[in-house]
Write an enzyme that holds these catalytic residues in place. Structure first.
Site, PDB file in Angstrom:
ATOM      1  N   ARG A   1      45.669  46.832  42.683  1.00  0.00           N
ATOM      2  CA  ARG A   1      46.937  46.589  42.558  1.00  0.00           C
ATOM      3  C   ARG A   1      48.019  46.608  43.184  1.00  0.00           C
ATOM      4  O   ARG A   1      48.445  47.499  44.271  1.00  0.00           O
ATOM      5  CB  ARG A   1      46.925  47.520  41.117  1.00  0.00           C
TER       6      ARG A   1
ATOM      7  N   GLN B   1      46.378  41.770  42.808  1.00  0.00           N
ATOM      8  CA  GLN B   1      46.317  42.014  41.497  1.00  0.00           C
ATOM      9  C   GLN B   1      47.611  42.284  41.154  1.00  0.00           C
ATOM     10  O   GLN B   1      48.217  43.784  41.211  1.00  0.00           O
ATOM     11  CB  GLN B   1      45.473  43.052  40.588  1.00  0.00           C
TER      12      GLN B   1
HETATM   13  N1  HSE Z   1      42.254  44.080  33.900  1.00  0.00           N
HETATM   14  C1  HSE Z   1      43.322  42.961  34.237  1.00  0.00           C
HETATM   15  C2  HSE Z   1      44.551  43.644  35.555  1.00  0.00           C
HETATM   16  C3  HSE Z   1      43.692  42.012  33.337  1.00  0.00           C
HETATM   17  O1  HSE Z   1      44.017  44.482  35.114  1.00  0.00           O
HETATM   18  O2  HSE Z   1      44.761  43.114  36.236  1.00  0.00           O
HETATM   19  C4  HSE Z   1      43.193  42.180  32.378  1.00  0.00           C
HETATM   20  O3  HSE Z   1      42.056  41.098  32.778  1.00  0.00           O
END
Ligand code: HSE
Length: 386
Positions: free
Chosen positions: A284, A172
């Site tokens: 992330r 992400q």
């Molecule tokens: N929660 C998601 C993130 C973004 O932190 O990447 C919002 O949907």
């Protein structure tokens, strides 16, 4: 409120200045959505100022209205908010308690799992939306970005009822944390480069010296330099936890993967059926605005690979099936390639060694477009078409 009259709907926009709101304004301009609505802009900080000038938007009200003024909000047929969860918590309940019956379209998560709210992703769950509209539902909530991008890519398998379970590992982007997180990431990249710029300029320097200095710099970042990712630098790093700790070994982001996917598809207790088990590990990484994920499916029967590929490729006009080959993957299945576009590439589709019912795939989407802004503006169009 009757929406069948020919008059234009009055639409109040809240939170149009932030990152998701700005992307929404760009998309509404590009699709000429403003032509068919009467637009009023609201603000929680600068009511009374002039409304913004947005391409293609001839405002109905030239003055910014107060986003906390329930009377002004009640005059709207539709409210679209990208203002965030705190705003929804403060305004939504009093507005409804005051008798407002309009359509509430919301990017935040606050109302997503409410029984009287639908998570909107119309290329994937139009039947769920239409059924709800017919029943008089008026709460339309954008889904978690990771879930929406995933379903835009592989929703076909869920629609066909083929998924016994799914496991996803996500990659992400910084944007999911917000605009300050993107800035922080880039500042860290810059600082890391600066730390070793002289060694990089010398072809004879030792890579292990460079690496040692980079790691030392990462560990030396100050609290201020890492404030947006809770004191952990994302530059040159990864962080395998997103959102709050649920205390059961999963993060809130991981819980959303299962809960929201099922709700979007109209599966689960609310719909009189049993949820599909979905497990996620949400990570992330240092990309800018595209969320990617590696998916493992167990299908409930052995479906030929060519049929699976055809179902995915033909599901909607934005999904782009990428052949499971090196060059096509390197060229098309990257965050950089997707950023700022509506495309949802799906690749690495293959049967897995575990058996013929096990399928792997990889998909990416722009988390600000399909992951946030786009389903909101499309819901407005669906309401108008009633
Ligand atoms: N929660 C998601 C993130 C973004 O932190 O990447 C919002 O949907």
């Amino acid at each position: 409120m009757s929406l069948s009259s020919a008059r234009k709907l009055s639409v109040g926009l809240v939170g149009w200045r932030g990152m998701v709101g700005s992307v929404l304004m760009q998309r509404m301009s590009a699709e000429r959505d403003f032509d068919s609505i009467e637009t009023t802009f609201f603000s929680t900080s600068s009511a009374g100022s002039a409304a913004p000038k947005i391409d293609g938007c001839k405002v109905f009200d030239p003055i910014l209205q107060d986003g906390n003024d329930l009377t002004a909000l009640k005059a709207m047929d539709v409210i679209i908010t990208c203002q965030g969860g705190d705003y929804t918590k403060a305004v939504y309940a009093p507005l409804r308690a005051g008798g407002w019956k309009g359509h509430w379209i919301d990017a935040s998560k606050i109302l997503r799992m409410a029984d009287d709210a639908i998570i909107i992703l119309d290329p994937i769950n139009m039947p769920v939306i239409q059924t709800a509209l017919a029943k008089g539902v008026t709460n339309w909530i954008g889904g978690n970005c990771t879930v929406s991008c995933m379903l835009m890519g592989v929703g076909a398998l869920f629609k066909a009822g083929l998924v016994e379970w799914m496991q996803t590992s996500t990659y992400q982007a910084a944007s999911g944390g917000g605009a300050p997180n993107m800035r922080e990431l880039l500042l860290q990249y810059g600082a890391l480069h600066h730390e070793v710029a002289d060694l990089l300029a010398d072809p004879a320097s030792a890579i292990l010296d460079i690496d040692r200095k980079v790691t030392a710099k990462q560990r030396a970042f100050t609290d201020a330099e890492t404030a947006n990712f809770r004191g952990v630098p994302l530059g040159g790093n990864l962080i395998p936890w997103i959102d709050t700790d649920r205390g059961d070994g999963t993060s809130l982001e991981e819980w959303k993967g299962g809960a929201e996917t099922n709700k979007i598809m109209g599966i689960g207790a609310l719909f009189g059926s049993t949820e599909i088990p979905i497990d996620s590990t949400c990570v992330r990484i240092g990309s800018m605005r595209c969320h990617a994920q590696s998916l493992t499916f167990k299908l409930n029967k052995d479906v030929p690979l060519a049929d699976i590929e055809a179902m995915i490729a033909n599901d909607n006009e934005w999904v782009k099936l990428v052949p499971n080959e090196r060059e096509a993957t390197e060229k098309n299945l990257t965050a950089m390639n997707v950023a700022g576009t509506m495309n949802i590439p799906v690749g690495r589709v293959r049967k897995l060694a575990m058996g013929p019912q096990y399928v792997g795939a990889f998909t990416i989407g722009d988390q600000l477009l399909w992951g946030a802004a786009e389903p909101l503006r499309r819901m407005l169009r669906i309401i108008q078409a009633q």
